[in-house]
Design a protein around this motif. Structure first.
Motif, PDB file in Angstrom:
ATOM      1  N   PHE A  46       0.839  -1.200   0.000  1.00 59.08           N
ATOM      2  CA  PHE A  46       0.000   0.000   0.000  1.00 59.08           C
ATOM      3  C   PHE A  46       0.880   1.258   0.000  1.00 59.08           C
ATOM      4  N   ALA A  47       1.896   1.266   0.852  1.00 60.01           N
ATOM      5  CA  ALA A  47       2.801   2.419   0.926  1.00 60.01           C
ATOM      6  C   ALA A  47       3.597   2.576  -0.365  1.00 60.01           C
ATOM      7  N   LYS A  48       3.948   1.468  -0.998  1.00 61.89           N
ATOM      8  CA  LYS A  48       4.681   1.514  -2.268  1.00 61.89           C
ATOM      9  C   LYS A  48       3.840   2.215  -3.339  1.00 61.89           C
ATOM     10  N   PHE A  49       2.548   1.869  -3.395  1.00 62.91           N
ATOM     11  CA  PHE A  49       1.674   2.515  -4.371  1.00 62.91           C
ATOM     12  C   PHE A  49       1.521   3.998  -4.047  1.00 62.91           C
ATOM     13  N   MET A  50       1.391   4.309  -2.764  1.00 63.71           N
ATOM     14  CA  MET A  50       1.277   5.713  -2.368  1.00 63.71           C
ATOM     15  C   MET A  50       2.513   6.496  -2.788  1.00 63.71           C
ATOM     16  N   ARG A  51       3.676   5.883  -2.627  1.00 64.50           N
ATOM     17  CA  ARG A  51       4.924   6.554  -3.008  1.00 64.50           C
ATOM     18  C   ARG A  51       4.936   6.877  -4.503  1.00 64.50           C
ATOM     19  N   MET A  52       4.320   6.017  -5.316  1.00 64.87           N
ATOM     20  CA  MET A  52       4.260   6.264  -6.758  1.00 64.87           C
ATOM     21  C   MET A  52       3.277   7.382  -7.102  1.00 64.87           C
ATOM     22  N   VAL A  53       2.160   7.433  -6.377  1.00 68.48           N
ATOM     23  CA  VAL A  53       1.074   8.358  -6.707  1.00 68.48           C
ATOM     24  C   VAL A  53       1.205   9.690  -5.971  1.00 68.48           C
ATOM     25  N   TRP A  54       1.456   9.621  -4.674  1.00 68.40           N
ATOM     26  CA  TRP A  54       1.574  10.814  -3.828  1.00 68.40           C
ATOM     27  C   TRP A  54       2.859  10.735  -3.007  1.00 68.40           C
ATOM     28  N   PRO A  55       4.017  10.975  -3.609  1.00 74.42           N
ATOM     29  CA  PRO A  55       5.283  10.799  -2.880  1.00 74.42           C
ATOM     30  C   PRO A  55       5.381  11.637  -1.603  1.00 74.42           C
ATOM     31  N   GLN A  56       4.823  12.832  -1.588  1.00 77.11           N
ATOM     32  CA  GLN A  56       4.907  13.665  -0.384  1.00 77.11           C
ATOM     33  C   GLN A  56       4.099  13.055   0.757  1.00 77.11           C
ATOM     34  N   CYS A  57       2.928  12.547   0.434  1.00 79.01           N
ATOM     35  CA  CYS A  57       2.064  11.929   1.440  1.00 79.01           C
ATOM     36  C   CYS A  57       2.709  10.650   1.985  1.00 79.01           C
ATOM     37  N   ALA A  58       3.454   9.957   1.140  1.00 76.08           N
ATOM     38  CA  ALA A  58       4.104   8.713   1.549  1.00 76.08           C
ATOM     39  C   ALA A  58       5.200   8.947   2.585  1.00 76.08           C
ATOM     40  N   LYS A  59       5.599  10.206   2.760  1.00 78.04           N
ATOM     41  CA  LYS A  59       6.645  10.532   3.735  1.00 78.04           C
ATOM     42  C   LYS A  59       6.079  10.797   5.120  1.00 78.04           C
ATOM     43  N   THR A  60       4.758  10.641   5.283  1.00 79.93           N
ATOM     44  CA  THR A  60       4.112  10.887   6.570  1.00 79.93           C
ATOM     45  C   THR A  60       3.794   9.554   7.254  1.00 79.93           C
ATOM     46  N   ALA A  61       3.607   9.621   8.564  1.00 76.34           N
ATOM     47  CA  ALA A  61       3.242   8.420   9.325  1.00 76.34           C
ATOM     48  C   ALA A  61       1.776   8.083   9.061  1.00 76.34           C
ATOM     49  N   PRO A  62       1.411   6.853   9.026  1.00 75.95           N
ATOM     50  CA  PRO A  62       2.226   5.664   9.259  1.00 75.95           C
ATOM     51  C   PRO A  62       2.876   5.122   7.990  1.00 75.95           C
ATOM     52  N   PHE A  63       2.580   5.741   6.849  1.00 78.88           N
ATOM     53  CA  PHE A  63       3.002   5.199   5.557  1.00 78.88           C
ATOM     54  C   PHE A  63       4.518   5.091   5.439  1.00 78.88           C
ATOM     55  N   VAL A  64       5.240   6.091   5.937  1.00 78.65           N
ATOM     56  CA  VAL A  64       6.701   6.066   5.858  1.00 78.65           C
ATOM     57  C   VAL A  64       7.255   4.868   6.633  1.00 78.65           C
ATOM     58  N   ASP A  65       6.615   4.502   7.730  1.00 73.19           N
ATOM     59  CA  ASP A  65       7.054   3.344   8.505  1.00 73.19           C
ATOM     60  C   ASP A  65       6.785   2.045   7.763  1.00 73.19           C
ATOM     61  N   TRP A  66       5.724   2.007   6.989  1.00 74.61           N
ATOM     62  CA  TRP A  66       5.362   0.789   6.271  1.00 74.61           C
ATOM     63  C   TRP A  66       6.345   0.461   5.167  1.00 74.61           C
ATOM     64  N   VAL A  67       6.946   1.493   4.584  1.00 77.48           N
ATOM     65  CA  VAL A  67       7.924   1.272   3.521  1.00 77.48           C
ATOM     66  C   VAL A  67       9.173   0.600   4.085  1.00 77.48           C
ATOM     67  N   SER A  68       9.452   0.867   5.348  1.00 76.08           N
ATOM     68  CA  SER A  68      10.691   0.348   5.956  1.00 76.08           C
ATOM     69  C   SER A  68      10.526  -1.020   6.597  1.00 76.08           C
ATOM     70  N   VAL A  69       9.352  -1.647   6.487  1.00 79.23           N
ATOM     71  CA  VAL A  69       9.150  -2.945   7.127  1.00 79.23           C
ATOM     72  C   VAL A  69       9.853  -4.072   6.375  1.00 79.23           C
ATOM     73  N   ARG A  70      10.315  -3.806   5.187  1.00 76.99           N
ATOM     74  CA  ARG A  70      11.000  -4.866   4.415  1.00 76.99           C
ATOM     75  C   ARG A  70      12.471  -4.624   4.361  1.00 76.99           C
TER      76      ARG A  70
END
Length: 163
Positions: free
Chosen positions: A139-163
């Protein structure tokens, strides 16, 4: 017998949105992004408790799951108990997870004519966490593609780092 599982696979590419979400509120962002995902070849599946393929959709049911994802992850990671209410018409079931050491007791209660069989399953905690974290990551990966600025906010930024 199909044991509980949830899978989200987002497209490899997506167009950058001209502007960010209309409302920065977490639930609104999730709903808007799920609407965008529903227009792609995204794959979202849930199964378990005797049903091979749950009648879930991306626009509504994925949104419902993602809205509850922070609480689900926190509950599992803190060795507690947590519920997920999939209240969408046609799905209408509540999942309860209780962590006991390295195992999780998962229960499913239906509010439709469908009855889970079995209504309780045992799941390895690490396996369940990996499954849920994968959904968060996708979900966070798709957000990063569509809304990169929003993907830098919590909790999405944390989700990108789970892998």
């Amino acid at each position: 017998m199909t044991s509980f599982n949830v899978v989200l696979v987002v497209p490899l590419t997506a167009e950058l949105a001209a502007e960010g979400p209309s409302d920065p509120d977490y639930e609104s962002v999730v709903m808007e992004l799920c609407s965008r995902l529903a227009e792609t070849d995204c794959v979202f599946r849930m199964a378990g408790f005797g049903q091979e393929q749950w009648p879930v959709d991306i626009r509504y049911d994925l949104s419902t799951l993602i809205e509850q994802l922070p609480d689900l992850l926190n509950g599992l990671r803190s060795n507690g108990s947590v519920e997920v209410d999939l209240y969408g018409q046609g799905v209408e079931r509540t999942l309860s997870f209780v962590v006991n050491g390295d195992r999780v007791t998962a229960a499913c209660a239906s509010r439709t004519g469908w009855m889970p069989n079995p209504d309780v399953e045992e799941i390895d905690l690490a396996e369940l966490l990996a499954m849920i974290e994968s959904v968060a990551f996708e979900f966070a990966k798709f957000m990063r593609m569509v809304w990169p600025q929003c993907a830098k906010t919590a909790p999405f930024v944390d989700w990108v780092s789970v892998r």
